[in-house]
Design a protein around this motif. Structure first.
Motif, mmCIF file in Angstrom:
data_model
loop_
_atom_site.group_PDB
_atom_site.id
_atom_site.type_symbol
_atom_site.label_atom_id
_atom_site.label_comp_id
_atom_site.label_asym_id
_atom_site.label_seq_id
_atom_site.Cartn_x
_atom_site.Cartn_y
_atom_site.Cartn_z
ATOM 1 N N THR A 32 0.849 -1.196 0.000
ATOM 2 C CA THR A 32 0.000 0.000 0.000
ATOM 3 C C THR A 32 0.882 1.243 0.000
ATOM 4 O O THR A 32 2.014 1.219 0.481
ATOM 5 N N SER A 47 -4.570 4.992 -9.813
ATOM 6 C CA SER A 47 -5.666 4.145 -9.329
ATOM 7 C C SER A 47 -5.252 3.406 -8.061
ATOM 8 O O SER A 47 -6.075 3.162 -7.181
ATOM 9 N N HIS A 50 -5.610 5.818 -5.237
ATOM 10 C CA HIS A 50 -7.052 5.965 -5.040
ATOM 11 C C HIS A 50 -7.580 4.818 -4.188
ATOM 12 O O HIS A 50 -8.307 5.035 -3.208
ATOM 13 N N GLN A 51 -7.207 3.592 -4.531
ATOM 14 C CA GLN A 51 -7.647 2.425 -3.766
ATOM 15 C C GLN A 51 -7.126 2.459 -2.337
ATOM 16 O O GLN A 51 -7.860 2.160 -1.397
ATOM 17 N N ASP A 52 -5.854 2.815 -2.177
ATOM 18 C CA ASP A 52 -5.268 2.832 -0.834
ATOM 19 C C ASP A 52 -5.945 3.847 0.073
ATOM 20 O O ASP A 52 -6.174 3.582 1.254
ATOM 21 N N GLN A 54 -9.048 4.893 -0.317
ATOM 22 C CA GLN A 54 -10.399 4.383 -0.095
ATOM 23 C C GLN A 54 -10.408 3.267 0.950
ATOM 24 O O GLN A 54 -11.305 3.178 1.765
ATOM 25 N N TYR A 55 -9.362 2.406 0.940
ATOM 26 C CA TYR A 55 -9.270 1.330 1.917
ATOM 27 C C TYR A 55 -9.082 1.846 3.335
ATOM 28 O O TYR A 55 -9.516 1.225 4.292
ATOM 29 N N TYR A 81 -18.446 -0.357 -3.348
ATOM 30 C CA TYR A 81 -17.915 -1.721 -3.457
ATOM 31 C C TYR A 81 -18.987 -2.684 -3.959
ATOM 32 O O TYR A 81 -18.717 -3.552 -4.781
#
Length: 89
Positions: A32, A47, A50-52, A54-55, A81
């Motif tokens: 991450t 992206s 962005h995911q990290d 969001q997580y 999700y």
């Protein structure tokens, strides 16, 4: 709904300095992205970044802002999700 709007809401509710401090204080984890300078300066992101975000955004703001706001952000992310999952099947 893109992450930028949720991130903007968090910056406004929590405060950009507090949000940056919370992201900076997270432990580095393999796989991450670690935002060592916080997230308020990020204009464009990959992206993966962005995911990290969001997580980790729910755990990052929990305890530093109103629990109802944390619940709202958590619900939005769960909804996104579930939409992504339904599109894959």
């Amino acid at each position: 709904m893109c992450l930028q709007s949720r991130l903007k809401w968090c910056k406004e509710v929590v405060g950009a300095d507090e949000l940056n401090t919370c992201f900076c204080s997270q432990h580095k984890c393999i796989g991450t992205h670690h935002f060592g300078q916080g997230v308020s300066h990020v204009q464009r992101m990959t992206s993966g970044e962005h995911q990290d975000i969001q997580y980790t955004i729910v755990a990052t703001i929990a305890g530093v802002t109103d629990p109802n706001f944390v619940c709202a952000i958590h619900t939005l992310i769960d909804f996104i999700y579930s939409l992504q999952l339904s599109l894959k099947h």
